[in-house]
Design an enzyme around this catalytic site. Structure first.
Site, mmCIF file in Angstrom:
data_model
loop_
_atom_site.group_PDB
_atom_site.id
_atom_site.type_symbol
_atom_site.label_atom_id
_atom_site.label_comp_id
_atom_site.label_asym_id
_atom_site.label_seq_id
_atom_site.Cartn_x
_atom_site.Cartn_y
_atom_site.Cartn_z
ATOM 1 N N GLU A 46 -19.014 -59.359 48.830
ATOM 2 C CA GLU A 46 -19.836 -58.275 49.366
ATOM 3 C C GLU A 46 -20.004 -58.401 50.885
ATOM 4 O OE1 GLU A 46 -21.798 -59.362 45.331
ATOM 5 O OE2 GLU A 46 -20.480 -60.298 46.827
ATOM 6 N N ASP A 194 5.859 -90.480 30.525
ATOM 7 C CA ASP A 194 6.489 -89.556 31.470
ATOM 8 C C ASP A 194 6.148 -89.819 32.931
ATOM 9 O OD1 ASP A 194 7.537 -88.294 29.249
ATOM 10 O OD2 ASP A 194 5.967 -86.768 29.170
#
Length: 359
Positions: A46, A194
């Site tokens: 705003e 991983d």
């Protein structure tokens, strides 16, 4: 309002822990000013729109995707700014779920003689801020689990090999989900197998997600890539949740700039519900889970997953390969986890399905 929502999306990667908000000021069909909330601590949507409009804002209508705030936080109340600017009408897409606002902004505007309407394109506004609404309503973030699998639901071979089941387009798409998330969460099994980094790569962003590891017994190696991933800009830190109070290992991890939180359940493992409540308390709206079948299964069984982002590759890996989630054996159909499709599309050579967990 559609324009305001598109503006709000520009804060998709940067506004957290605040909501993504856009605002458009209009009079007689002419756009006078517009803006969106970019970062916490900076002006709200705003304010940007009012500054762009200047004196022309007097008598205008403000279309804003979330109820203007009414309290002093890092910035002054937007409701007060709209009143001082002389705006005649405010149309809000949704009421702010923050208990510090929750209708008070609308009430303040109406008390000042401003016409207020609420509910225009509310569903779109809530979807854009689904994590913020979840955190405010239930004290938990929106938990989204990403899983890459073969068409028969296998995520890795029996020996753990999984690079790469899905193609480059799908892997790049994951980066976008990661970039919008407040935290990227994985388990120690995935780290050991991983050695991921879990940072955003290949996408321009000024903010990295908090990287979270669930490590019940503090097995995280001090040379793990997640602790030393290349970082740029406002990079995300590493937070390790554990059920083990090993002061020596905790000190060693904290020497790498990681933070360790001990949240044990009755079995000495990480209390997953307490972990998510803690992440919410830290301002996390959306959490992206990038883990193996063990952690995925535990989160699903505990009813802690809200949404699945599933990437299916056009291949079959067979019965011996690893599954998507370790749910154990079900003995009755009413034990199943039911899903609702949200989106289905091709991403490169793979198929992406977004599904919500029915609760």
């Amino acid at each position: 309002m559609a324009r305001a929502l598109r503006l709000a999306e520009r804060g998709l990667h940067t506004s957290s822990p605040n909501p993504r908000v856009g605002c458009v000021l209009v009079r007689d069909g002419e756009v006078l000013g517009e803006g969106w909330h970019e970062r916490a601590g900076e002006p709200h949507a705003e304010i940007h729109a009012l500054r762009a409009a200047g004196e022309a804002a007097r008598g205008a209508t403000a279309y804003v995707t979330l109820e203007p705030c009414s309290h002093h936080g890092r910035t002054p109340p937007c409701a007060d700014a709209l009143i001082q600017a002389g705006v005649a009408r405010v149309v809000a897409a949704a009421q702010d779920p923050n208990p510090q606002v929750a209708g008070q902004g609308i009430e303040k505007l109406r008390d000042a003689g401003i016409e207020v309407e609420c509910g225009l394109m509310e569903t779109s506004a809530r979807e854009l801020n689904i994590g913020f609404f979840a955190r405010m309503a239930r004290g938990m973030p929106w938990v989204r689990s990403k899983i890459a699998a073969s068409l028969d639901g296998r995520t890795a071979l029996a020996n753990g090999a999984s690079k790469w089941i899905t193609g480059p387009a799908a892997r790049q798409d994951v980066q976008r989900w990661r970039a919008r998330s407040c935290a990227a969460l994985t388990g120690i099994g995935t780290v050991l197998a991983d050695n991921p980094q879990l940072n955003v790569r290949g996408i321009e962003t000024s903010r990295q997600p908090l990287r979270v590891v669930v490590d019940s017994y503090l097995r995280l190696p001090l040379d793990a890539r997640i602790l030393h991933a290349p970082e740029a800009g406002n990079a995300g830190k590493v937070l390790v949740y554990t059920g083990t109070r090993d002061d020596r290992k905790i000190a060693a991890l904290e020497n790498t700039d990681a933070q360790v939180a001990v949240l044990a359940d009755a079995n000495g493992r990480v209390d997953l519900g307490a972990m998510l409540r803690d992440l919410a308390a830290r301002g996390c709206n959306e959490v992206l889970v990038e883990a193996g079948s063990g952690l995925n299964g535990s989160l699903l069984q505990a009813g802690l997953v809200d949404e699945l982002v599933l990437y299916f590759a056009p291949q079959l890996l067979g019965d011996g390969a690893r599954g998507m989630a370790a749910l154990g054996e079900l003995t009755a159909l009413d034990q199943r986890i039911e899903l609702e499709w949200q989106d289905v599309r091709n991403v490169g050579k793979d198929l992406r399905i977004v599904a919500r967990v029915k609760k």
